[in-house]
Design a protein around this motif. Structure first.
Motif, PDB file in Angstrom:
ATOM      1  N   ILE A 113       0.852  -1.220   0.061  1.00 38.18           N
ATOM      2  CA  ILE A 113      -0.018   0.002  -0.051  1.00 38.18           C
ATOM      3  C   ILE A 113       0.959   1.425   0.084  1.00 38.18           C
ATOM      4  O   ILE A 113       1.929   1.405   0.700  1.00 38.18           O
ATOM      5  N   ALA A 114       0.485   2.221  -0.972  1.00 46.49           N
ATOM      6  CA  ALA A 114       1.362   3.513  -1.089  1.00 46.49           C
ATOM      7  C   ALA A 114       1.074   4.432   0.003  1.00 46.49           C
ATOM      8  O   ALA A 114       2.153   5.412  -0.038  1.00 46.49           O
ATOM      9  N   GLN A 189      -7.585  12.419   2.250  1.00 41.61           N
ATOM     10  CA  GLN A 189      -8.251  12.348   3.478  1.00 41.61           C
ATOM     11  C   GLN A 189      -7.541  13.742   4.163  1.00 41.61           C
ATOM     12  O   GLN A 189      -6.536  13.963   4.426  1.00 41.61           O
ATOM     13  N   SER A 190      -8.475  14.501   4.515  1.00 38.75           N
ATOM     14  CA  SER A 190      -8.061  15.792   5.578  1.00 38.75           C
ATOM     15  C   SER A 190      -8.642  15.510   7.065  1.00 38.75           C
ATOM     16  O   SER A 190      -9.892  15.259   7.161  1.00 38.75           O
ATOM     17  N   SER A 191      -7.773  15.727   7.881  1.00 39.93           N
ATOM     18  CA  SER A 191      -8.039  15.188   9.338  1.00 39.93           C
ATOM     19  C   SER A 191      -7.548  16.310  10.222  1.00 39.93           C
ATOM     20  O   SER A 191      -6.481  17.231   9.735  1.00 39.93           O
ATOM     21  N   ASN A 196      -2.495  12.274   9.791  1.00 41.36           N
ATOM     22  CA  ASN A 196      -3.413  11.633   8.966  1.00 41.36           C
ATOM     23  C   ASN A 196      -4.000  12.123   7.750  1.00 41.36           C
ATOM     24  O   ASN A 196      -5.047  11.874   7.260  1.00 41.36           O
ATOM     25  N   ASP A 197      -3.455  13.580   7.486  1.00 37.86           N
ATOM     26  CA  ASP A 197      -3.703  13.854   5.925  1.00 37.86           C
ATOM     27  C   ASP A 197      -2.882  13.023   4.920  1.00 37.86           C
ATOM     28  O   ASP A 197      -1.800  12.907   5.064  1.00 37.86           O
ATOM     29  N   ILE A 198      -3.801  12.604   3.854  1.00 40.58           N
ATOM     30  CA  ILE A 198      -3.088  11.539   3.016  1.00 40.58           C
ATOM     31  C   ILE A 198      -3.843  12.119   1.597  1.00 40.58           C
ATOM     32  O   ILE A 198      -4.776  12.585   1.183  1.00 40.58           O
ATOM     33  N   THR A 199      -2.847  12.053   0.533  1.00 37.93           N
ATOM     34  CA  THR A 199      -3.039  12.119  -0.772  1.00 37.93           C
ATOM     35  C   THR A 199      -2.733  10.700  -1.553  1.00 37.93           C
ATOM     36  O   THR A 199      -1.723  10.393  -1.213  1.00 37.93           O
ATOM     37  N   ALA A 215       0.556   3.363  -8.330  1.00 34.64           N
ATOM     38  CA  ALA A 215      -0.019   4.048  -7.372  1.00 34.64           C
ATOM     39  C   ALA A 215       1.012   4.910  -6.519  1.00 34.64           C
ATOM     40  O   ALA A 215       2.147   4.635  -6.439  1.00 34.64           O
ATOM     41  N   TYR A 216       0.519   6.155  -6.179  1.00 38.45           N
ATOM     42  CA  TYR A 216       1.164   6.991  -5.408  1.00 38.45           C
ATOM     43  C   TYR A 216       0.353   7.571  -3.980  1.00 38.45           C
ATOM     44  O   TYR A 216      -0.797   7.572  -4.118  1.00 38.45           O
ATOM     45  N   GLY A 217       1.027   7.537  -3.068  1.00 40.11           N
ATOM     46  CA  GLY A 217       0.407   7.972  -1.656  1.00 40.11           C
ATOM     47  C   GLY A 217       1.647   8.995  -0.955  1.00 40.11           C
ATOM     48  O   GLY A 217       2.917   8.879  -1.164  1.00 40.11           O
TER      49      GLY A 217
END
Lengths: 302, 302, 302
Positions: A113-114, A189-191, A196-199, A215-217
Motif C-alpha cells: 500500500i502506497a 483525506q483531511s484530518s 493523517n492527512d493523505i493524498t 499508485a502514489y501515496g
C-alpha cells in the motif's frame, strides 16, 4: 464469508522471545448481509461480520464487529456506522485481485500500500473494520456510467469542551473513472490530526492476460510509489509482483528489522484456483528494512 | 432482526465534556429463534440475539446476549434463563405500536414508562436483556381466550450464607384481559430489595383510527401516571403523543438537567411506513427536568 | 446446535458462600458449519460455535469460539486451528450415547472419564473448545474400513528464547478399530509438561439392547478404570450406569468434599426420547470424595 489457513514464516519473529518464526495463520469470517426494500424501491442494507483469527502462534475467539447501515436509491448510497471510507474504497489501493487484498494468506503487513507513515502501513484512514467498531461515520457514494464518487466523514468524541465532540475528525474524498479495462483514481483525506492527512492517486488496467498498476501515496512523513504487474498463467493461475519505493527521511533503516520504511520493498503473490471457491495462495515479501516473510495456504469461500 | 439508524439530539450532552449534543444513534439486531417439537406436540424454543449499537458518539461491536429457553404446550409456556419477566410483559407498559417501543429511534430514555424511581426509568424489574445475560429466572405464562397470566421468579447469588443464594430475589405477577379492541392489565413485582417493589396497572384500546392508553406505576419512591393517545393519518402514518405526571417528592428539579423526576414529561412519536419493513421515525421528548431530545431516522426489518 | 436446560443439585455448593445447592443449568449452542468443494473433489470445511451457558446461578452471555479449518480427500482429513485432538477423539472416552457425553444435563464434572490427575478430570489433552480458542494445532485423521487413525500436534508460545515457541507442546496419537458392534481403542498424548503425558485404552460393544464398555486411563498421578453399562428400556428410554475406580495415592480423601480422587465414583444417566430431537435427561453422580450431584432437564436439537 470465507475461511483461510496456512503457514506463515516471518523473520521479524526471530527477535520475539517465545515465538516461532513459523506459525499457523488463519481466519474464519462469517458475514451477515441483511436487506430490505421499500415499496418505492429504496434499498436498505446492513452488514455484520464475526471473525476469528490466529496470528503469530496465538489463536483468538470470534467476535462481531460494528455494524454498517446503508440506504441506496438510483445510484446514490448513504452509509452510516462502520463505513467503507473514501480512501479505503479507492481502486488501486490494495493489490489487484489477490485473495488477501495484499500478499499471501493474511496480507503480510500490506507493505504494497502506497500510503505510509514512519511506522509503515498503519491504516490511518477511515476504513471498514472487520474486527472492531469502525469509524462510526457517514458517507455518500454516487455511481453513474464508469464514474464513482465517494465522500466520507467521521468525528470522534474527545477534547475539553462540554457539548462538543473535539476528537479527531476525518473527511475523505475519492473519485474514480473506469473506461474499458482501465481506471484512474484520486483520493484524499483531511484530518484534524496532521499526520493523517493523505493524498493518493492510482491508474491501472488489463491488457489481455497482463495487468499493471501505478499508485502514489503521500502523508506528512512519507511519499511512496507502488508499481504492480500481474499475469495469468494458463486457465487457473495468476502471479502478481509489486515493488514499492518509499521516500521516508524520518525512517531510514540502519540495521535489518529496525522497522525503517525508507527504501524499497517488494513482493510476489501466486494463486491457483481449485474451483468451488477454493484457491491455493503463496506469497513472499521483502520489507524495506530487510525483514522478509513467506506464506502458503488455502482460501475457501462459502 | 432489524437495523435502525438516525440522528439524536440530546440537550443533556451539553454538559458532557468531549461529546456533541447531536450524534448518530444506531442498532443492528440479529435474532436467532430455534425450535423443536416432540412427537406429542410439546414445542421447545430458544432465542438468541447479537446486537451492536452506537450511542452518544461511541460505536460498539456486537455481542450475543444470554439465552432464553422455552417449552410450550396447550397454551402454557415455561421459560428459563433470560426470561421475558411478568412486569415487562404487561400490555400498556411501553408505547403502543412504536418501532422503538418508546419514542424516536432508540426509545429516548423511555420516559413514558410509568414505573419510576428517583433515578428515572431504571428498569428495576426482570426483563429480557438483548445485550446482557438477563435475569436467569423462570416464568410460567398461560393464555386462554382474551386472558393471559404470567408469573416470573428470579434469584441472584449473594449474601453471606454457604449453600444459599442470598442475593436479590424477584417475583413478578401479571394478568391482562383483552376484549375486542380494549385491554386491562395489572402487574406487580415483589423483591427482597424494597426499592424494586412495583405496582402497575394500565387500560387501553383502539377506536377506529384513534388509540388511547392510561397507565399507572408505583414504587417506594415515585407514583406516576402516563396518558397516551395515537392517531393514524392516512394509510401509512401514525402520530403518538404521551404525557407522564410523576409525584416524586425525593427527586424535585431545581435547575434544568439535574435529573429530577418530579413533574411532567411529554413526548411525540411520528412514524411513516415505507413498505417492505422500512419505517421513517421521528420523535421529541421533553423531560421532567426540562432536558429535551429529538431523533429522526429509519428502521428496517429483515 | 442444541439447547439444554434443567435443574442442578450439587452438594459441593453447600460450602460456597452466597450460592444455592440447587441452580438452573443451561446451555444454548449455535453451530455454523461451512463447506466448499473443489472441482477435484477436495472438501474444505470450517466449524464455528457461539454458545451461552448458565452454571451455579450465574448466567453468561454468548460468544464465538476459535475456528477449526479442515480439508478432506479420499478418507484423509487434515484440520488446523481449534482441532478435535487425538485423545479427545478416542471412542470410549466419554459416556456412550448420552446427550451430555457425560451424566445429566451438563456432564456433571465428567467424573466417568478415566484420564485423571490429582485435580480430577481436568481435560489436560488437546480437545476442541466450544467456548475458547482451542489448541491452535494441526491434526491428520485417516479412516478405512473399520479403522481410524488420528495424530494431532500443538505448540504454544512461551519460553525465553527469541524466535522459538517454547511453551507446552503436545503430540497425540489415537487408533481405533470397530468390527460389527464392537470396538477397541488406544490413545496417548506426549507432552513437554510431564503431568500431561497420557495413556488411554478402551473396548466396548453392543449386545442387542445392552451395551458395555471398559476404559483405562493413566497419567503421572492417577491410574483409573471405568466400567460402563447401558440398557434400552422399551422403544425410547435408555439407562446408563458407570463406575470409576481411581488409584490416586497423592489425592486421598479424608473428609467429604475435599476433592480427593482416590477411590470409587459412580453415576447413572436416564434418557427418554420425546421425538423431534427432544430428550428428557436425568442423572446422578456420587464422587470419590462423597460429594454428589443430581440433574434433570431437557435437551432439544435444531
Amino acid at each position: 464469508g470465507y475461511g483461510r489457513f496456512g503457514l506463515d514464516y516471518n523473520s521479524a519473529n526471530e527477535r520475539v522471545v517465545g515465538r516461532s518464526k513459523t506459525n499457523i495463520t488463519s481466519r474464519l469470517r462469517l458475514q451477515f448481509d441483511m436487506t430490505a426494500e421499500t415499496d418505492a424501491g429504496v434499498a436498505f442494507n446492513a452488514r455484520y461480520r464475526a471473525q476469528a483469527e490466529s496470528r503469530d502462534g496465538v489463536a483468538g475467539t470470534g467476535a462481531f464487529n460494528g455494524a454498517r447501515f446503508g440506504v441506496s436509491y438510483n445510484g446514490v448510497t448513504v452509509n452510516v456506522g462502520n463505513i467503507i471510507g473514501a480512501v479505503e474504497n479507492a481502486p488501486g489501493l490494495y493489490a489487484t485481485g489477490t485473495r488477501s487484498a495484499g500478499t499471501g494468506i493474511d496480507g503480510m503487513g500490506f507493505h504494497q500500500i502506497a500510503i505510509k507513515t514512519n511506522g509503515g502501513t498503519v491504516f490511518n484512514w477511515d476504513a471498514y473494520s472487520s474486527a472492531g467498531a469502525g469509524s462510526n461515520g457517514i458517507e455518500v457514494l454516487y455511481s453513474a456510467g464508469g464514474f464513482t464518487g465517494h465522500v466520507s466523514y467521521s468525528q470522534r468524541n474527545g477534547g475539553t469542551v462540554a457539548g462538543s465532540a473535539g476528537g479527531e475528525d476525518r473527511t475523505g474524498v475519492m473519485a474514480t473513472y473506469s473506461f474499458g479495462d482501465y481506471y484512474v483514481t484520486a483520493a484524499m483525506q483531511s484530518s484534524s490530526v496532521p499526520l493523517n492527512d493523505i493524498t493518493f492517486a492510482a491508474a491501472g488496467g488489463n491488457f489481455g492476460a497482463f495487468g499493471a498498476k501505478l499508485a502514489y501515496g503521500s502523508t506528512d512523513q512519507v511519499d511512496s510509489f507502488t508499481l504492480e504487474g500481474n499475469m495469468d498463467i494458463g486457465a487457473a493461475s495468476n502471479v502478481l509482483v509489486w515493488v514499492n519505493s518509499a521516500d521516508a527521511p524520518g525512517s531510514v533503516s540502519t540495521v535489518k528489522g529496525d522497522g525503517g520504511v525508507d527504501g524499497t520493498s517488494f513482493g510476489i503473490n501466486y494463486q491457483y484456483d481449485l474451483g468451488g471457491g477454493a484457491t491455493v495462495v503463496a506469497g513472499y515479501v521483502d520489507e524495506a528494512d530487510d525483514d522478509n516473510q513467506f506464506q502458503a495456504g488455502v482460501y475457501f469461500s462459502f
